[in-house]
Design a protein around this motif. Structure first.
Motif, PDB file in Angstrom:
ATOM      1  N   GLN A  39       0.702  -1.254   0.076  1.00 35.62           N
ATOM      2  CA  GLN A  39       0.125   0.054  -0.096  1.00 35.62           C
ATOM      3  C   GLN A  39       0.753   1.309   0.060  1.00 35.62           C
ATOM      4  N   ARG A  40       1.915   1.333   0.506  1.00 33.44           N
ATOM      5  CA  ARG A  40       2.763   2.310   0.841  1.00 33.44           C
ATOM      6  C   ARG A  40       3.345   2.797  -0.548  1.00 33.44           C
ATOM      7  N   PHE A  41       3.815   1.750  -1.240  1.00 35.55           N
ATOM      8  CA  PHE A  41       4.090   2.091  -2.657  1.00 35.55           C
ATOM      9  C   PHE A  41       3.243   2.736  -3.546  1.00 35.55           C
ATOM     10  N   LEU A  42       1.836   2.207  -3.465  1.00 34.81           N
ATOM     11  CA  LEU A  42       0.932   2.840  -4.183  1.00 34.81           C
ATOM     12  C   LEU A  42       0.495   4.320  -3.710  1.00 34.81           C
ATOM     13  N   HIS A  43       0.722   4.409  -2.411  1.00 30.56           N
ATOM     14  CA  HIS A  43       0.281   5.955  -2.059  1.00 30.56           C
ATOM     15  C   HIS A  43       1.437   6.903  -2.612  1.00 30.56           C
ATOM     16  N   LEU A  44       2.594   6.343  -2.677  1.00 29.18           N
ATOM     17  CA  LEU A  44       3.935   7.267  -2.950  1.00 29.18           C
ATOM     18  C   LEU A  44       4.015   7.348  -4.572  1.00 29.18           C
ATOM     19  N   SER A  45       3.407   6.648  -5.269  1.00 29.90           N
ATOM     20  CA  SER A  45       3.625   6.412  -6.591  1.00 29.90           C
ATOM     21  C   SER A  45       3.383   7.793  -7.361  1.00 29.90           C
ATOM     22  N   ALA A 163       9.838  -2.684  -6.146  1.00 27.26           N
ATOM     23  CA  ALA A 163      11.041  -2.322  -5.952  1.00 27.26           C
ATOM     24  C   ALA A 163      11.900  -1.936  -7.404  1.00 27.26           C
ATOM     25  N   SER A 164      11.894  -2.850  -8.385  1.00 20.68           N
ATOM     26  CA  SER A 164      12.576  -2.696  -9.342  1.00 20.68           C
ATOM     27  C   SER A 164      11.944  -1.349 -10.139  1.00 20.68           C
ATOM     28  N   ALA A 165      10.742  -1.552 -10.271  1.00 18.58           N
ATOM     29  CA  ALA A 165      10.044  -0.400 -11.005  1.00 18.58           C
ATOM     30  C   ALA A 165      10.404   0.939 -10.423  1.00 18.58           C
ATOM     31  N   ALA A 166      10.371   1.064  -8.971  1.00 22.46           N
ATOM     32  CA  ALA A 166      10.680   2.315  -8.587  1.00 22.46           C
ATOM     33  C   ALA A 166      12.226   2.771  -8.711  1.00 22.46           C
ATOM     34  N   LEU A 167      13.130   1.729  -8.312  1.00 24.50           N
ATOM     35  CA  LEU A 167      14.603   2.109  -8.473  1.00 24.50           C
ATOM     36  C   LEU A 167      14.976   2.416 -10.016  1.00 24.50           C
ATOM     37  N   ILE A 202      11.324   7.125  -3.401  1.00 20.29           N
ATOM     38  CA  ILE A 202      11.886   5.659  -3.456  1.00 20.29           C
ATOM     39  C   ILE A 202      12.367   5.023  -2.372  1.00 20.29           C
ATOM     40  N   TRP A 203      13.062   5.896  -1.597  1.00 17.58           N
ATOM     41  CA  TRP A 203      13.642   5.542  -0.353  1.00 17.58           C
ATOM     42  C   TRP A 203      12.593   4.946   0.568  1.00 17.58           C
ATOM     43  N   PHE A 204      11.269   5.764   0.868  1.00 20.18           N
ATOM     44  CA  PHE A 204      10.552   5.668   1.850  1.00 20.18           C
ATOM     45  C   PHE A 204       9.551   4.404   1.332  1.00 20.18           C
ATOM     46  N   ALA A 205       9.359   4.412   0.064  1.00 16.79           N
ATOM     47  CA  ALA A 205       8.316   3.188  -0.307  1.00 16.79           C
ATOM     48  C   ALA A 205       8.980   1.730  -0.108  1.00 16.79           C
ATOM     49  N   ASN A 206      10.236   1.806  -0.415  1.00 19.89           N
ATOM     50  CA  ASN A 206      10.835   0.435  -0.311  1.00 19.89           C
ATOM     51  C   ASN A 206      11.672   0.096   1.199  1.00 19.89           C
ATOM     52  N   ARG A 207      11.729   0.984   1.702  1.00 18.74           N
ATOM     53  CA  ARG A 207      12.530   0.915   3.100  1.00 18.74           C
ATOM     54  C   ARG A 207      11.775  -0.065   4.025  1.00 18.74           C
ATOM     55  N   THR A 208      12.403  -0.878   4.758  1.00 22.02           N
ATOM     56  CA  THR A 208      11.896  -1.902   5.680  1.00 22.02           C
ATOM     57  C   THR A 208      11.644  -1.414   7.206  1.00 22.02           C
ATOM     58  N   ARG A 210      11.612  -0.860  10.939  1.00 20.42           N
ATOM     59  CA  ARG A 210      12.269  -1.223  12.091  1.00 20.42           C
ATOM     60  C   ARG A 210      11.771  -2.482  12.804  1.00 20.42           C
ATOM     61  N   SER A 211      10.545  -2.635  12.908  1.00 20.91           N
ATOM     62  CA  SER A 211       9.849  -3.506  13.613  1.00 20.91           C
ATOM     63  C   SER A 211      10.102  -4.965  12.880  1.00 20.91           C
ATOM     64  N   VAL A 212      10.072  -4.838  11.546  1.00 14.55           N
ATOM     65  CA  VAL A 212      10.517  -5.942  10.627  1.00 14.55           C
ATOM     66  C   VAL A 212      12.003  -6.526  10.765  1.00 14.55           C
ATOM     67  N   ASP A 213      12.662  -5.554  10.881  1.00 15.53           N
ATOM     68  CA  ASP A 213      14.122  -5.645  11.040  1.00 15.53           C
ATOM     69  C   ASP A 213      14.426  -6.353  12.496  1.00 15.53           C
ATOM     70  N   ALA A 214      13.824  -5.801  13.516  1.00 21.64           N
ATOM     71  CA  ALA A 214      14.001  -6.335  14.762  1.00 21.64           C
ATOM     72  C   ALA A 214      13.537  -8.081  14.873  1.00 21.64           C
ATOM     73  N   ARG A 215      12.251  -8.218  14.051  1.00 22.33           N
ATOM     74  CA  ARG A 215      11.634  -9.286  14.224  1.00 22.33           C
ATOM     75  C   ARG A 215      12.641 -10.432  13.628  1.00 22.33           C
ATOM     76  N   GLN A 216      13.183 -10.134  12.368  1.00 26.43           N
ATOM     77  CA  GLN A 216      13.934 -10.676  11.674  1.00 26.43           C
ATOM     78  C   GLN A 216      15.484 -11.081  12.129  1.00 26.43           C
ATOM     79  N   ALA A 217      16.028 -10.171  13.128  1.00 25.12           N
ATOM     80  CA  ALA A 217      17.255 -10.359  14.042  1.00 25.12           C
ATOM     81  C   ALA A 217      16.819 -11.149  14.994  1.00 25.12           C
ATOM     82  N   SER A 218      15.640 -11.261  15.475  1.00 28.40           N
ATOM     83  CA  SER A 218      15.385 -12.165  16.591  1.00 28.40           C
ATOM     84  C   SER A 218      15.144 -13.734  16.207  1.00 28.40           C
TER      85      SER A 218
END
Length: 218
Positions: A39-45, A163-167, A202-208, A210-218
């Motif tokens: 959804q974030r990607f659609l909103h920022l397009s 991500a490919s389209a935005a980059l 582009i950065w904001f639409a494709n950034r991960t 922090r909550s997801v990063d924390a879950r992946q690290a744990s």
């Protein structure tokens, strides 16, 4: 189609039109492959495309469009065709990762045949140009087409379509930067603002998050 669009509506607007791929590419992947679109990607397009228009000089005062209707239709059609090519390249990379050169080889050969046939029928193919010009054309073909599309084909199969389209929206922004460094061009303040909007969106639409990063690290 894109070349005619540039002549009809100008480089700035045609650059925005062809980059409808930023929406068409993920949409194709959603329809035919079931890939979800964040959804974030659609909103920022719209912000990405708006920033691209500003970066292309849409606010800098361009000449009147020569043929706005035809240019708009051809520019959008070129963007959809671009998205189809990106989708098929990604699909080929997913299904046969070891043969990422083949799609570029086949598409380049078919492009040469198709454009040659259309050129003979429409504008002709004048080949009487200086040797130095042939050298630059060859360099453009090898670097800007072959090498670039090999890298794109290799990368798109490893990234989500959004991500490919935005980059890929970064290439007009980088062109402005190269114009400053190599050609000593001076972009306007609005163009630099547009570049910042594109990069930020582009950065904001494709950034991960922090909550997801924390879950992946744990």
């Amino acid at each position: 189609m894109w070349t005619v669009s540039i002549l009809d509506v100008g480089a700035a607007i045609s650059t925005v039109l062809i980059n409808v791929q930023v929406l068409a590419f993920p949409l194709l992947a959603r329809i035919f492959s079931g890939t979800q679109i964040p959804q974030r990607f659609l909103h920022l397009s719209p912000l990405m495309l708006g920033g691209l228009a500003i970066a292309g000089g849409a606010l800098s005062g361009s000449q009147q469009a020569a043929n706005p209707v035809r240019g708009t239709v051809l520019g959008i059609a070129a963007g959809v065709a671009y998205a189809v090519y990106l989708y098929l390249t990604r699909l080929a990379g997913e299904r046969s990762p070891l043969h990422f050169v083949t799609p570029v080889c086949v598409s380049t050969a078919s492009a040469a045949v198709t454009s040659g046939a259309i050129g003979l029928l429409v504008t002709g193919l004048p080949l009487d140009i200086p040797a130095a010009s042939w050298g630059w054309i060859a360099a453009l073909a090898l670097l800007g087409q072959v090498v670039a599309w090999l890298l794109i084909g290799r990368g798109t199969s490893r990234l989500p379509p959004n991500a490919s389209a935005a980059l890929l929206l970064l290439h007009p922004v980088m062109a402005i930067g190269l114009g400053m460094l190599v050609l000593r061009e001076t972009p306007t303040a609005s163009q630099l603002t547009g570049c910042a909007l594109v990069v930020g969106a582009i950065w904001f639409a494709n950034r991960t998050p922090r909550s997801v990063d924390a879950r992946q690290a744990s």
